[in-house]
Scaffold this active site. Structure first.
Site, short mmCIF file in Angstrom:
data_model
loop_
_atom_site.label_atom_id
_atom_site.label_comp_id
_atom_site.label_asym_id
_atom_site.label_seq_id
_atom_site.Cartn_x
_atom_site.Cartn_y
_atom_site.Cartn_z
NE ARG A 298 -5.56 -0.11 11.67
CZ ARG A 298 -4.57 -0.15 10.79
NH1 ARG A 298 -3.98 0.97 10.39
NH2 ARG A 298 -4.14 -1.30 10.29
CE LYS B 218 -0.73 0.64 4.94
NZ LYS B 218 -0.97 -0.37 5.96
C1 LIG Z 1 -0.12 -1.07 6.49
C2 LIG Z 1 -0.33 -2.30 7.23
C3 LIG Z 1 0.76 -3.14 7.51
C4 LIG Z 1 2.17 -2.84 7.09
O1 LIG Z 1 2.73 -1.89 7.92
P1 LIG Z 1 4.23 -1.39 7.72
O2 LIG Z 1 4.45 -0.50 8.89
O3 LIG Z 1 4.30 -0.67 6.43
O4 LIG Z 1 5.09 -2.57 7.74
C5 LIG Z 1 0.51 -4.31 8.19
N1 LIG Z 1 -0.74 -4.65 8.58
C6 LIG Z 1 -1.80 -3.87 8.34
C7 LIG Z 1 -3.15 -4.32 8.80
C8 LIG Z 1 -1.65 -2.66 7.66
O5 LIG Z 1 -2.71 -1.89 7.41
#
Ligand SMILES: *Cc1c(COP(=O)(O)O)cnc(C)c1O
Length: 355
Positions: free
Chosen positions: A134, A39
């Protein structure tokens, strides 16, 4: 979208590939695999392909549009929707993801119907609330959810997961991960299901991992930022041996003049409704870059040379160039924070240049 060459993000694929290799190896030393989270780079197929070439089997994104883009680019991976699906997108989820993260029975029932209707099986990872507040099912409600899900056709529980340090800043501590690990034990025993994926967190789990001998039942971490920016995310320290400069943001100077440092005239609101405060430092060199909040989260840009970002509006960013000589047409290089990376990669006005 037309773009003259600036603004642009320069993406060094060799450095990203190096970071992927190092992280796969590091987490592999205690038996953990990595879900590649795309993402932060807007589902870039070039970067997803690197991950897959390096051996990552699961590619995860929060946006269906990104999963679709990677599907259509023929990336050979299992795609994970990293966010609990909206009811309005159930059919798209089944079409573009083989796995999704889930916390709502109502949603899982719809996934079940959609998957059963298309004679497929959609796998789910149940996210469990562990304090960051969250997404997540409260542990006390887990039994009820699992019992119900096990009666549904078309869906299969692939595993459980937890998320840390995203909303509440809650750290993935030894205790929290041990709790997730023991929940996995209990579920396996109670329901006799394998739970092949126990996903313990994200790039914030680095310190937990380094300081824990026995990672218990945890099988997986979901990693984005560490791959892109070479850091862990609790206090953004660099991870030894990783590149922290795989991405560079480049902007162009559109004005550079000696001007007063204090705005003059009657003062009201700025472009975003704030009442800015300035101190008089006498006349100063003021350099304007042709970028603003339409292009990037300006507060997440850090000049590579010693200069100061004074502020920005939607399409202009003011710079104090200090000792750096800058003229109209010159380019200025920046390192990016995660927020800046995310915003630049998703802005249609910013060119993406792979090198
Ligand atoms: C964005 C996201 C991640 C990845 O997080 P990073 O800090 O980029 O490694 C992992 N799990 C969820 C649910 C996320 O939304």
């Amino acid at each position: 979208m037309i773009n003259s060459g600036t603004p642009r993000v320069e993406i060094n694929l060799l450095k990203i590939a190096h970071n992927i290799d190092k992280l796969i190896h590091l987490y592999g030393t205690k038996g953990l695999d990595i879900m590649g989270v795309t993402k932060g780079v807007c589902g870039s197929p070039a970067i997803a392909k690197l991950m897959v070439d390096k051996g990552i089997l699961l590619i995860a994104d929060t946006k269906l549009a990104n999963l679709q883009k990677m599907n259509e680019a023929n990336i050979k991976a299992e795609f994970v929707l990293l966010r609990t699906p909206a009811l309005s997108e159930i059919n798209l989820v089944v079409q573009y993801a083989t796995i999704s993260m889930n916390t709502e029975l109502e949603v899982i029932k719809k996934l079940s119907e959609a998957a059963a209707n298309s004679f497929s099986v959609h796998e789910i990872i149940l996210m469990i609330e562990m304090g960051d507040l969250r997404e997540g099912i409260m542990p006390a409600d887990l039994d009820e959810v699992i019992q119900e899900v096990l009666t549904l056709p078309g869906v299969k529980i692939r595993g459980i997961g937890a998320n840390f340090a995203c909303f509440g800043g809650v750290k993935p501590s030894t205790d929290k991960l041990a709790e997730l690990s023991s929940l996995a034990d209990i579920i396996r025993r109670t329901y006799d299901i394998p739970l092949s994926c126990i996903s313990g967190g994200n790039s914030a789990n680095y310190n937990w991992f380094m300081n824990t001998e026995d990672t218990g039942n945890i099988t997986n971490l979901r990693i984005g930022e560490s791959i892109y920016l070479g850091c862990e995310t609790l206090d953004r320290s660099a991870i030894p041996g990783l590149y922290t400069d795989a991405f560079t943001f480049v902007a162009e100077v559109i004005e550079s003049k000696l001007k007063p440092s204090l705005p003059y005239g009657e003062i009201g609101q700025d472009a975003f409704g704030n009442h800015p405060q300035f101190t008089d430092q006498g006349p100063m060199k003021r350099t304007i870059l042709g970028i603003g909040s339409q292009d990037v989260l300006v507060s997440g840009l850090e000049p590579k040379l010693n200069m100061e970002v004074l502020g920005s509006s939607s399409d202009h960013t003011l710079l104090n160039p200090k000792e750096v000589r800058l003229e109209v047409g010159d380019e200025v290089d920046f390192n990016l924070s995660y927020g800046a990376l995310l915003s630049a990669m998703t802005s249609p006005y910013v060119a993406k240049k792979y090198i």
